[in-house]
Design a protein around this motif. Structure first.
Motif, PDB file in Angstrom:
ATOM      1  N   ILE A  62     -39.541 -51.655 -32.402  1.00 13.13           N
ATOM      2  CA  ILE A  62     -38.410 -52.455 -31.921  1.00 13.13           C
ATOM      3  C   ILE A  62     -38.269 -53.765 -32.702  1.00 13.13           C
ATOM      4  O   ILE A  62     -37.165 -54.097 -33.163  1.00 13.13           O
ATOM      5  CB  ILE A  62     -38.501 -52.677 -30.399  1.00 13.13           C
ATOM      6  CG1 ILE A  62     -38.368 -51.339 -29.673  1.00 13.13           C
ATOM      7  CG2 ILE A  62     -37.406 -53.631 -29.927  1.00 13.13           C
ATOM      8  CD1 ILE A  62     -38.528 -51.425 -28.167  1.00 13.13           C
ATOM      9  N   ASN A 255     -38.265 -53.298 -21.296  1.00 15.27           N
ATOM     10  CA  ASN A 255     -38.392 -51.853 -21.279  1.00 15.27           C
ATOM     11  C   ASN A 255     -39.583 -51.495 -20.403  1.00 15.27           C
ATOM     12  O   ASN A 255     -40.152 -52.357 -19.739  1.00 15.27           O
ATOM     13  CB  ASN A 255     -38.515 -51.282 -22.694  1.00 15.27           C
ATOM     14  CG  ASN A 255     -39.737 -51.812 -23.437  1.00 15.27           C
ATOM     15  OD1 ASN A 255     -40.556 -52.552 -22.900  1.00 15.27           O
ATOM     16  ND2 ASN A 255     -39.853 -51.445 -24.702  1.00 15.27           N
ATOM     17  N   PRO A 372     -42.349 -45.442 -23.016  1.00 13.03           N
ATOM     18  CA  PRO A 372     -40.994 -44.975 -22.684  1.00 13.03           C
ATOM     19  C   PRO A 372     -40.975 -43.539 -22.151  1.00 13.03           C
ATOM     20  O   PRO A 372     -40.171 -43.211 -21.294  1.00 13.03           O
ATOM     21  CB  PRO A 372     -40.266 -45.081 -24.025  1.00 13.03           C
ATOM     22  CG  PRO A 372     -40.988 -46.157 -24.765  1.00 13.03           C
ATOM     23  CD  PRO A 372     -42.428 -46.004 -24.369  1.00 13.03           C
ATOM     24  N   ASP A 499     -34.617 -42.536 -20.721  1.00 11.81           N
ATOM     25  CA  ASP A 499     -34.849 -43.706 -21.561  1.00 11.81           C
ATOM     26  C   ASP A 499     -34.315 -44.914 -20.790  1.00 11.81           C
ATOM     27  O   ASP A 499     -33.095 -45.048 -20.612  1.00 11.81           O
ATOM     28  CB  ASP A 499     -34.108 -43.522 -22.886  1.00 11.81           C
ATOM     29  CG  ASP A 499     -34.639 -44.416 -23.976  1.00 11.81           C
ATOM     30  OD1 ASP A 499     -35.647 -45.111 -23.739  1.00 11.81           O
ATOM     31  OD2 ASP A 499     -34.051 -44.430 -25.069  1.00 11.81           O
ATOM     32  N   ALA A 501     -34.246 -49.134 -19.641  1.00 15.10           N
ATOM     33  CA  ALA A 501     -34.461 -50.561 -19.860  1.00 15.10           C
ATOM     34  C   ALA A 501     -33.663 -51.291 -18.792  1.00 15.10           C
ATOM     35  O   ALA A 501     -32.773 -50.712 -18.158  1.00 15.10           O
ATOM     36  CB  ALA A 501     -34.013 -50.989 -21.253  1.00 15.10           C
ATOM     37  N   ASP A 511     -27.920 -52.119 -25.686  1.00 19.15           N
ATOM     38  CA  ASP A 511     -28.102 -50.734 -25.268  1.00 19.15           C
ATOM     39  C   ASP A 511     -29.337 -50.158 -25.941  1.00 19.15           C
ATOM     40  O   ASP A 511     -29.793 -50.658 -26.980  1.00 19.15           O
ATOM     41  CB  ASP A 511     -26.877 -49.882 -25.613  1.00 19.15           C
ATOM     42  CG  ASP A 511     -26.804 -48.611 -24.764  1.00 19.15           C
ATOM     43  OD1 ASP A 511     -27.655 -48.437 -23.860  1.00 19.15           O
ATOM     44  OD2 ASP A 511     -25.903 -47.797 -24.995  1.00 19.15           O
ATOM     45  N   LEU A 512     -29.847 -49.102 -25.340  1.00 17.30           N
ATOM     46  CA  LEU A 512     -30.951 -48.368 -25.933  1.00 17.30           C
ATOM     47  C   LEU A 512     -30.377 -47.327 -26.882  1.00 17.30           C
ATOM     48  O   LEU A 512     -29.477 -46.567 -26.498  1.00 17.30           O
ATOM     49  CB  LEU A 512     -31.745 -47.654 -24.839  1.00 17.30           C
ATOM     50  CG  LEU A 512     -32.615 -48.519 -23.935  1.00 17.30           C
ATOM     51  CD1 LEU A 512     -33.082 -47.701 -22.737  1.00 17.30           C
ATOM     52  CD2 LEU A 512     -33.810 -49.033 -24.707  1.00 17.30           C
ATOM     53  N   ILE A 518     -34.172 -50.686 -30.002  1.00 19.85           N
ATOM     54  CA  ILE A 518     -33.083 -51.550 -29.553  1.00 19.85           C
ATOM     55  C   ILE A 518     -32.653 -52.421 -30.720  1.00 19.85           C
ATOM     56  O   ILE A 518     -33.445 -53.189 -31.268  1.00 19.85           O
ATOM     57  CB  ILE A 518     -33.529 -52.442 -28.378  1.00 19.85           C
ATOM     58  CG1 ILE A 518     -34.019 -51.578 -27.215  1.00 19.85           C
ATOM     59  CG2 ILE A 518     -32.384 -53.344 -27.921  1.00 19.85           C
ATOM     60  CD1 ILE A 518     -34.834 -52.329 -26.193  1.00 19.85           C
TER      61      ILE A 518
END
Length: 526
Positions: A62, A255, A372, A499, A501, A511-512, A518
């Protein structure tokens, strides 16, 4: 008298100008002193590092995608490819040569120019003979690449050993593919992993281990300056603590959302993102060592685990029950695959046939953080599996490790500290090869093949799928491959987690991405 009036008028005029000047200065000062937009994002563990050539974990990925750019990138919300540091590309008819035209005028954060030399450097250090075992994604991303060469200052050519269907998608991946500053790598040497320099929307400022990573906006970014001034990744190990801090506003996003916290967060007016998960949560047997070198014993464990209970109760329905390696929305998915049903009596029968009529004792390795693909954490999942296996006569000792230590424990080709492990995978590029390659023999050495599973036919089908010219041919190869894997059971397929967050009320443009990272370039705080 006139002279006095003139002087008086002149002084009034000067005073008027000075007031206007001061007023203008105050407005500029107010703009300059406007509160900077600082987005604090909570994640559960430190990255393993910030050099994309030497890491393979989501905690690293990330920050990396916000510091570096790749030649091509994924479109927002999909795995379709669009230009990034390369503006256009073409391939030869046989698929073995790819030529990329590079974006001009781009600079690394250290002020050095991005050009063909930088691309050749970034890729070549991950190709033989430079590649090392410490580069976990190098062979995965660049496996078929024979060499990369400079055509001119802004053109590069990749020469492949064979056609490779996932090649373009691989060049957009968060790991191995990002382009690094050659000057910075030379300057920092082995310490570059903690002093990253890329061309991305955010510049690295500092990393306080176990606390936070601080990035600041790259105002000269080729695709437009970020809306945020600073981006901070705070390390907050506990799910519940991250959720509490989001609720109070001390962080703006997180997350690793625990399914048990979703209702509380939503009732507080916070947004919980729940996207279909391009991931797999699995239990991997160490297939190259006793006792799980016996497929019959692996099948017994597969029948003994109540996967539906895990989905419905442990994950609160925020995961899907897999029938194999691939999520149902991905190319190559085979809906005809029949997973192992929960059947304790069948498990006991298979245990006896494998030579363990009175059961056995085994050690399960797990991790202390949330992932995740496993938002409740390794401890809770291990305990649930332990309870199921006890019912069929398998006594399980659980060994739990912090994330970094866990990655080191299962790395040796023969693992001595345990018999099987919990792990998972987040898809990098939307291509089925990205998941199925985790079961390839050559990936045992890179540690991506955690099960240490080897089957010559599976290896052959993977090559067939990569080099096929049509998706129909690829799907046929992958269907046959998955049926073999189903029978030999190197993994227990536990779930495809949503998924997830969570973000604050004032967050926009967040947004993921389907590949599990991200991109903060368009994120904003209102």
């Amino acid at each position: 008298m006139r002279k006095k009036n003139f002087l008086f008028a002149f002084m009034i005029l000067l005073l008027a100008f000075s007031v206007v000047g001061c007023g203008g200065g105050d407005k500029e000062g107010a703009a300059d002193n406007a509160k900077p937009k600082v987005f604090v994002f909570g994640q559960g563990a430190d990255p393993r590092g910030l050099d994309p050539a030497f890491v393979d974990d989501g905690e690293s990925a990330i920050p990396i995608v916000n510091i570096y750019d790749t030649l091509v990138r994924y479109k927002e919300g999909s795995t379709e490819i669009e230009p990034a540091l390369a503006t256009e590309w073409s391939s030869s008819p046989d698929g073995k040569e790819w030529t990329f035209k590079l974006r001009q005028g781009v600079k690394f954060h250290d002020g050095t120019p991005f050009n063909a030399d930088a691309v050749v450097f970034s890729v070549s250090r991950q190709l033989p003979p430079n590649r090392t075992d410490a580069m976990p994604y190098a062979s995965f991303t660049f496996g078929p690449v024979q060499k990369v060469e400079k055509v001119d200052d802004y053109t590069v050519k990749f020469i492949l050993n064979e056609p490779y269907a996932p090649f373009l998608a691989n060049l957009a991946m968060a790991l191995a593919a990002p382009i690094v500053s050659p000057a910075a790598v030379e300057k920092y040497g082995d310490d570059f992993i903690e002093h990253p320099v890329g061309t991305g929307p955010f510049k690295f400022i500092e990393w306080k281990k176990g606390q936070q990573i601080v990035l600041e906006a790259n105002k000269e970014y080729w695709d437009g300056a970020p809306k945020l001034d600073k981006l901070v990744f705070r390390i907050i190990k506990e799910n519940s603590v991250r959720a509490a801090e989001l609720k109070t506003g001390s962080i703006q996003g997180m997350n690793g959302v625990d399914p048990n916290d979703v209702k509380m967060l939503e009732e507080a007016g916070l947004k919980v993102i729940k996207n279909p998960g391009m991931n797999i949560n699995y239990l991997a047997f160490f297939c190259n060592n006793k006792p799980f070198n016996d497929p019959k014993l692996r099948q017994a464990v597969s029948h003994a685990i109540n996967r539906e209970n895990l989905i419905n109760f442990l994950y609160q329905g925020l995961a899907e029950l897999p029938n194999g390696v691939l999520p149902s929305f991905m190319p190559g998915y085979d809906k005809s695959l029949a997973p192992y049903e929960y059947n304790p009596e069948k498990a006991k029968q298979l245990l006896a046939e494998a030579g363990y009529p009175n059961g056995l004792k085994v050690t399960l390795l797990t991790y202390s953080v949330v992932r995740p693909y496993n938002p409740v954490g390794g401890d809770k999942l291990a305990a649930a599996i332990q309870a199921d296996l006890r019912k069929v006569g398998i006594e399980v000792e659980i060994k739990t490790y912090p994330w970094k230590e866990f990655k080191e424990i299962y790395t040796p080709e023969i693992v001595k500290d345990g018999d099987f492990m919990l792990y998972g995978w987040i898809g990098d590029n939307g291509d089925p090869d990205n998941f199925l390659s985790l079961l390839e023999t050559k990936e045992i050495k890179t540690t991506l093949n955690t099960a240490k599973y080897s089957n010559a036919k599976v290896d052959e089908l993977l090559v067939k799928g990569r080099t096929a010219l049509t998706m129909e041919e690829r799907n046929a190869a992958y269907s046959e491959l998955q049926k073999i894997v189903q029978e030999e059971a190197p993994w227990v397929f536990l779930g495809h987690s949503k998924d997830m967050a969570a973000i604050g009320k004032n967050v926009e443009g967040f947004d993921l991405h389907p590949v599990g990272v991200i991109f903060f370039h368009n994120a904003d705080l209102k």
